[in-house]
Design a protein around this motif. Structure first.
Motif, PDB file in Angstrom:
ATOM      1  N   ARG A 497       0.915  -1.214  -0.126  1.00 44.49           N
ATOM      2  CA  ARG A 497      -0.025  -0.104  -0.310  1.00 44.49           C
ATOM      3  C   ARG A 497       1.040   1.476  -0.049  1.00 44.49           C
ATOM      4  NH1 ARG A 497       0.843  -3.623   4.445  1.00 44.49           N
ATOM      5  NH2 ARG A 497       0.967  -2.775   6.331  1.00 44.49           N
ATOM      6  N   VAL A 498       0.356   2.181  -0.677  1.00 45.08           N
ATOM      7  CA  VAL A 498       1.288   3.558  -0.530  1.00 45.08           C
ATOM      8  C   VAL A 498       1.175   4.170   0.660  1.00 45.08           C
ATOM      9  CG1 VAL A 498       1.292   5.773  -1.591  1.00 45.08           C
ATOM     10  CG2 VAL A 498       0.528   3.773  -2.948  1.00 45.08           C
ATOM     11  N   SER A 499       2.472   4.390   1.227  1.00 53.07           N
ATOM     12  CA  SER A 499       2.555   4.865   2.575  1.00 53.07           C
ATOM     13  C   SER A 499       2.790   6.471   2.609  1.00 53.07           C
ATOM     14  CB  SER A 499       3.908   4.171   3.217  1.00 53.07           C
ATOM     15  OG  SER A 499       4.114   4.995   4.498  1.00 53.07           O
ATOM     16  N   ARG A 500       3.763   6.805   1.440  1.00 58.23           N
ATOM     17  CA  ARG A 500       3.845   8.219   1.330  1.00 58.23           C
ATOM     18  C   ARG A 500       4.065   8.521  -0.049  1.00 58.23           C
ATOM     19  NH1 ARG A 500       8.702  11.383   4.158  1.00 58.23           N
ATOM     20  NH2 ARG A 500       9.426   9.234   4.210  1.00 58.23           N
ATOM     21  N   ILE A 501       3.656   9.880  -0.482  1.00 56.97           N
ATOM     22  CA  ILE A 501       4.214  10.123  -1.859  1.00 56.97           C
ATOM     23  C   ILE A 501       5.502  11.195  -1.658  1.00 56.97           C
ATOM     24  CG2 ILE A 501       3.409  11.465  -3.965  1.00 56.97           C
ATOM     25  CD1 ILE A 501       0.739  11.037  -3.102  1.00 56.97           C
ATOM     26  N   ARG A 502       6.537  10.741  -2.265  1.00 57.27           N
ATOM     27  CA  ARG A 502       7.720  11.294  -2.301  1.00 57.27           C
ATOM     28  C   ARG A 502       7.864  12.505  -3.196  1.00 57.27           C
ATOM     29  NH1 ARG A 502      11.525   9.328   1.499  1.00 57.27           N
ATOM     30  NH2 ARG A 502      12.289  11.315   1.091  1.00 57.27           N
ATOM     31  N   TRP A 503       7.137  13.538  -3.072  1.00 59.67           N
ATOM     32  CA  TRP A 503       7.304  14.524  -4.127  1.00 59.67           C
ATOM     33  C   TRP A 503       8.788  15.203  -4.124  1.00 59.67           C
ATOM     34  CZ3 TRP A 503       3.354  14.343  -7.245  1.00 59.67           C
ATOM     35  CH2 TRP A 503       1.786  14.134  -6.853  1.00 59.67           C
ATOM     36  N   ASP A 504       9.364  14.875  -2.851  1.00 49.83           N
ATOM     37  CA  ASP A 504      10.776  15.653  -2.686  1.00 49.83           C
ATOM     38  C   ASP A 504      11.940  14.709  -3.033  1.00 49.83           C
ATOM     39  OD1 ASP A 504       9.976  13.806  -0.642  1.00 49.83           O
ATOM     40  OD2 ASP A 504      11.659  14.313   0.507  1.00 49.83           O
ATOM     41  N   LYS A 505      11.714  13.478  -3.504  1.00 56.14           N
ATOM     42  CA  LYS A 505      12.717  12.768  -3.719  1.00 56.14           C
ATOM     43  C   LYS A 505      12.917  12.407  -5.255  1.00 56.14           C
ATOM     44  CE  LYS A 505      14.851   8.468  -2.010  1.00 56.14           C
ATOM     45  NZ  LYS A 505      14.681   7.477  -0.628  1.00 56.14           N
ATOM     46  N   PRO A 506      14.146  12.489  -5.800  1.00 54.07           N
ATOM     47  CA  PRO A 506      14.365  12.440  -7.251  1.00 54.07           C
ATOM     48  C   PRO A 506      14.435  10.569  -7.499  1.00 54.07           C
ATOM     49  CG  PRO A 506      16.470  12.858  -6.149  1.00 54.07           C
ATOM     50  CD  PRO A 506      15.328  13.065  -5.251  1.00 54.07           C
ATOM     51  N   PRO A 507      13.829  10.312  -8.630  1.00 52.93           N
ATOM     52  CA  PRO A 507      13.702   8.758  -8.856  1.00 52.93           C
ATOM     53  C   PRO A 507      14.851   7.955  -8.877  1.00 52.93           C
ATOM     54  CG  PRO A 507      13.152  10.191 -10.935  1.00 52.93           C
ATOM     55  CD  PRO A 507      13.306  11.190  -9.761  1.00 52.93           C
ATOM     56  N   HIS A 508      15.780   8.564  -9.257  1.00 49.51           N
ATOM     57  CA  HIS A 508      17.332   7.852  -9.300  1.00 49.51           C
ATOM     58  C   HIS A 508      17.618   7.306  -7.886  1.00 49.51           C
ATOM     59  CE1 HIS A 508      18.970  12.004  -8.696  1.00 49.51           C
ATOM     60  NE2 HIS A 508      19.729  11.256  -7.991  1.00 49.51           N
ATOM     61  N   GLU A 509      17.069   8.035  -6.695  1.00 51.40           N
ATOM     62  CA  GLU A 509      17.581   7.771  -5.348  1.00 51.40           C
ATOM     63  C   GLU A 509      16.728   6.664  -4.730  1.00 51.40           C
ATOM     64  OE1 GLU A 509      17.727  11.184  -2.770  1.00 51.40           O
ATOM     65  OE2 GLU A 509      19.208  12.128  -4.160  1.00 51.40           O
ATOM     66  N   ALA A 510      15.566   6.337  -5.740  1.00 52.89           N
ATOM     67  CA  ALA A 510      14.573   5.126  -5.135  1.00 52.89           C
ATOM     68  C   ALA A 510      15.400   3.580  -4.812  1.00 52.89           C
ATOM     69  CB  ALA A 510      13.448   4.792  -6.101  1.00 52.89           C
ATOM     70  N   ASP A 511      14.937   2.999  -4.115  1.00 52.61           N
ATOM     71  CA  ASP A 511      15.603   1.604  -3.731  1.00 52.61           C
ATOM     72  C   ASP A 511      15.751   0.709  -4.950  1.00 52.61           C
ATOM     73  OD1 ASP A 511      16.259   1.718  -0.887  1.00 52.61           O
ATOM     74  OD2 ASP A 511      13.890   1.856  -0.832  1.00 52.61           O
ATOM     75  N   ARG A 512      16.719  -0.215  -4.793  1.00 55.85           N
ATOM     76  CA  ARG A 512      17.178  -0.898  -5.813  1.00 55.85           C
ATOM     77  C   ARG A 512      16.631  -2.572  -5.639  1.00 55.85           C
ATOM     78  NH1 ARG A 512      20.512   1.132  -9.083  1.00 55.85           N
ATOM     79  NH2 ARG A 512      20.823  -0.957 -10.036  1.00 55.85           N
ATOM     80  N   LEU A 513      16.375  -3.410  -6.548  1.00 55.62           N
ATOM     81  CA  LEU A 513      15.811  -4.527  -6.374  1.00 55.62           C
ATOM     82  C   LEU A 513      16.627  -5.346  -5.363  1.00 55.62           C
ATOM     83  CD1 LEU A 513      13.738  -6.717  -7.252  1.00 55.62           C
ATOM     84  CD2 LEU A 513      15.274  -7.423  -9.230  1.00 55.62           C
ATOM     85  N   GLU A 514      17.845  -5.211  -5.340  1.00 57.19           N
ATOM     86  CA  GLU A 514      18.660  -5.965  -4.476  1.00 57.19           C
ATOM     87  C   GLU A 514      18.292  -5.978  -2.941  1.00 57.19           C
ATOM     88  OE1 GLU A 514      21.518  -3.900  -6.876  1.00 57.19           O
ATOM     89  OE2 GLU A 514      19.473  -4.641  -7.303  1.00 57.19           O
ATOM     90  N   THR A 515      17.729  -4.502  -2.559  1.00 57.50           N
ATOM     91  CA  THR A 515      17.328  -4.225  -1.361  1.00 57.50           C
ATOM     92  C   THR A 515      16.137  -5.251  -0.859  1.00 57.50           C
ATOM     93  OG1 THR A 515      18.144  -2.010  -1.628  1.00 57.50           O
ATOM     94  CG2 THR A 515      16.352  -2.454   0.085  1.00 57.50           C
ATOM     95  N   LEU A 516      15.145  -5.294  -1.868  1.00 57.51           N
ATOM     96  CA  LEU A 516      14.007  -5.961  -1.440  1.00 57.51           C
ATOM     97  C   LEU A 516      14.337  -7.533  -1.607  1.00 57.51           C
ATOM     98  CD1 LEU A 516      10.822  -5.551  -1.301  1.00 57.51           C
ATOM     99  CD2 LEU A 516      10.775  -5.919  -3.989  1.00 57.51           C
ATOM    100  N   GLU A 517      15.425  -8.134  -2.402  1.00 60.01           N
ATOM    101  CA  GLU A 517      15.511  -9.406  -2.534  1.00 60.01           C
ATOM    102  C   GLU A 517      16.243  -9.833  -1.084  1.00 60.01           C
ATOM    103  OE1 GLU A 517      16.464 -10.349  -6.868  1.00 60.01           O
ATOM    104  OE2 GLU A 517      18.230  -9.384  -5.569  1.00 60.01           O
ATOM    105  N   ARG A 518      16.713  -8.832  -0.304  1.00 60.99           N
ATOM    106  CA  ARG A 518      17.570  -9.292   0.975  1.00 60.99           C
ATOM    107  C   ARG A 518      16.213  -9.319   1.894  1.00 60.99           C
ATOM    108  NH1 ARG A 518      21.516  -5.464  -0.731  1.00 60.99           N
ATOM    109  NH2 ARG A 518      20.415  -3.750   0.316  1.00 60.99           N
ATOM    110  N   LEU A 519      15.089  -8.936   1.590  1.00 61.06           N
ATOM    111  CA  LEU A 519      14.003  -9.053   2.690  1.00 61.06           C
ATOM    112  C   LEU A 519      13.301 -10.438   2.440  1.00 61.06           C
ATOM    113  CD1 LEU A 519      12.871  -5.445   2.633  1.00 61.06           C
ATOM    114  CD2 LEU A 519      14.198  -6.473   4.327  1.00 61.06           C
ATOM    115  N   ILE A 520      13.588 -11.166   1.301  1.00 61.21           N
ATOM    116  CA  ILE A 520      12.704 -12.135   1.220  1.00 61.21           C
ATOM    117  C   ILE A 520      12.592 -13.494   2.236  1.00 61.21           C
ATOM    118  CG2 ILE A 520      12.659 -14.372  -0.441  1.00 61.21           C
ATOM    119  CD1 ILE A 520      13.700 -12.634  -2.841  1.00 61.21           C
ATOM    120  N   VAL A 521      11.267 -13.862   2.506  1.00 63.78           N
ATOM    121  CA  VAL A 521      11.226 -14.689   3.074  1.00 63.78           C
ATOM    122  C   VAL A 521      11.204 -16.225   2.515  1.00 63.78           C
ATOM    123  CG1 VAL A 521       9.398 -15.787   4.875  1.00 63.78           C
ATOM    124  CG2 VAL A 521       9.599 -13.517   4.692  1.00 63.78           C
ATOM    125  N   GLU A 522      12.018 -16.996   2.874  1.00 71.55           N
ATOM    126  CA  GLU A 522      12.169 -18.403   1.997  1.00 71.55           C
ATOM    127  C   GLU A 522      11.352 -19.337   2.561  1.00 71.55           C
ATOM    128  OE1 GLU A 522      13.617 -18.606  -0.472  1.00 71.55           O
ATOM    129  OE2 GLU A 522      15.247 -17.058  -0.500  1.00 71.55           O
TER     130      GLU A 522
END
Length: 522
Positions: A497-522
């Motif tokens: 769900r959308v937690s916050r709209i980051r009007w202030d943040k440039p898109p190139h500073e968004a997170d990378r897929l590797e960050t999400l992969e480290r959170l995977i529940v096996e």
């Protein structure tokens, strides 16, 4: 049909819960049997039409209007039923308007090949409001802000009976619910459900925030894990077996392995999981079994279902719901020791003395496919609904990720004019890959801002989907992430769900897929 269409239209444009209840109550008062019972079945999801498909209706309307005009109209309106209802050019001399009962009964008797002609006659006879209600009804997309529980609540208030009493008899009745209306109008006694395998309304827990737990007395509560599956009620009575979801839907056909194991006479409360070698699998595995009318032998082997038992409501004919939780737990443990049902075990109780001890346990919950903790007063009776105080759910905190908006699509119902469904992505190298889709978490004001942004930054169109510039960052909250072969990124979020709209943040500073992969529940 006209009165039903007016009800549907009024419910769509009435935002308040009490307003919707009043509308339904007025409809029950001024509509005779069996029409009102058929309407109740429609509102509660009790009607299914397999031969009236949206694609067939789209083909039908394009025999009357130019396909390009229809495409433009749908693109503007964003909803099939609304588009057809507005654009349909009725032929003069159409038949009389059908009643709701006639629509339901005639569709049930008509061969699939003859359905388009039948629907065509009805569309000619109805006005735009009636056409909209008809299409929503027969395509099974009656999303009008009314849940089955709200419709039953309206019925209860109208008839002066507790909604839980209606839930108790509901599964022993069928549309058009003539005995139910006769009881609520005082013309007959309450319908008898006997010893059948009917649904009993579940007891639900209230959310508990970290700041509020200190006000509770630890000594009067018992704790257990909140497992990451779906809550179910197992009912084996009178020679019948049923598996109900928390909303009272019969999901047994998708879980024949559990039904086969219900060789007892009891009503049980538990969590449906996929279990391998005693280890709870990620929720994504359970999703492979949900919402299916039938399952293959391979699916039964690949995704073995299991139920972790929380509570016992009936043991044989004895109703245990008025006993305290601790006494019911003792009865459950004794029953389980005698019965040892296959594909089931007991959810363990967690001994503790202080809230700090429980907090430490909760902190490690995410790594074990556990949503958090359940707290239950030792003396709490099993009460339907969500009473404040006896039971609490103390969930772990949500995870968050900064993502980039990639695609948007219009919503349904009140949101059909807004781009409210958002697909977002994370960076993989120099490219964005989709990692999830969300349509909640923002205010109406934020929805308007997002809608304007999408319209002003669209770069490509794929039917109803809009691809947008890679320029807006959304902070997305989610409960967990799992591997998925269905998604290009190889991952799937749970409850994004959308937690916050980051009007202030440039898109190139968004997170990378590797960050999400480290959170995977096996």
């Amino acid at each position: 049909m006209k009165r039903f269409a007016e009800l549907i239209d009024s419910l769509i444009f009435t935002p308040s819960r009490n307003g919707k209840i009043r509308l339904m109550g007025d409809y029950f008062t001024h509509t005779p049997d069996p029409e009102r019972g058929i309407a109740l079945a429609a509102l509660t999801g009790g009607l299914t039409f397999t031969d009236a498909k949206p694609a067939a209706l789209r083909n039908l309307v394009m025999t009357r209007v130019d396909p390009v005009l229809y495409g433009w109209s749908y693109d503007f309106v964003g909803d099939t039923a609304e588009t057809i209802s507005l654009i349909w050019p009725p032929r003069p001399g159409a038949n009389r308007e059908p009643t709701l009962t006639e629509v339901v009964e005639t569709l049930a008797e008509t061969k699939r090949a003859d359905v388009p002609k039948l629907v065509e006659r009805w569309l000619d006879a109805l006005d735009a409001q009636g056409r909209y209600a008809l299409i929503k009804l027969i395509t099974g997309s009656l999303r009008i802000g009314v849940s089955a529980r709200l419709a039953k609540t309206a019925l209860a208030e109208w008839g002066g009976q507790p909604v839980d009493d209606i839930e108790e008899v509901w599964h022993g009745l069928t549309p058009p619910y003539l005995p139910l209306f006769a009881w609520l109008e005082g013309r007959e006694e309450r319908p008898a459900v006997g010893e059948g395998a009917g649904f009993r309304p579940l007891m639900l827990a209230s959310p508990l925030e970290d700041v509020d737990i200190a006000a509770l007395e630890a000594s009067i509560y018992r704790a257990e894990w909140k497992w990451d599956g779906i809550r179910v009620q197992l009912v084996a009575r009178g020679g019948e077996c049923r598996i109900y979801s928390r909303t009272g839907d019969d999901i047994g056909p998708a879980f024949p392995d559990i039904l086969d194991a219900m060789e007892f006479d009891a009503v049980l409360d538990g969590e449906l999981l996929v279990l391998r070698d005693g280890v709870v699998a990620p929720f994504n595995d359970l999703q492979q079994r949900l919402n299916r009318k039938a399952v293959t032998g391979k699916m039964l082997l690949d995704y073995p279902a299991y139920v972790r038992l929380y509570d016992i409501l009936f043991e044989g004919p004895e109703d245990l719901r008025q006993l305290g939780f601790e006494e019911r737990r003792q009865r459950l443990e004794a029953w389980y020791a005698r019965t040892t049902p296959r594909r089931m075990d007991l959810s363990p109780m967690l001994p503790f003395e202080t809230w700090d001890e429980l907090a430490e346990l909760r902190n490690g919950a995410r790594e074990n496919a556990i949503e958090g903790l359940m707290l239950k007063r030792f003396d709490s009776a099993y009460v339907a609904g969500r009473p404040k105080g006896p039971w609490f759910k103390w969930k772990r905190g949500a995870l968050t990720l900064d993502t980039v908006l990639m695609y948007a699509q219009r919503g349904h119902g009140k949101r059909s004019s807004f781009y409210s469904d958002y697909t977002f992505g994370a960076w993989k190298g120099d490219d964005l890959v989709p990692v999830g889709k969300a349509y909640s978490g923002f205010t109406d004001e934020e929805l308007g801002m997002l809608d304007r942004w999408v319209r002003n930054h669209t770069t490509k169109r794929y039917g109803p989907v809009r691809e947008v510039e890679q320029g807006l960052v959304l902070e997305v909250a989610f409960d967990s992430v799992h591997r998925s072969t269905r998604h290009k990124s190889g991952v799937a979020m749970r409850f994004p769900r959308v937690s916050r709209i980051r009007w202030d943040k440039p898109p190139h500073e968004a997170d990378r897929l590797e960050t999400l992969e480290r959170l995977i529940v096996e």
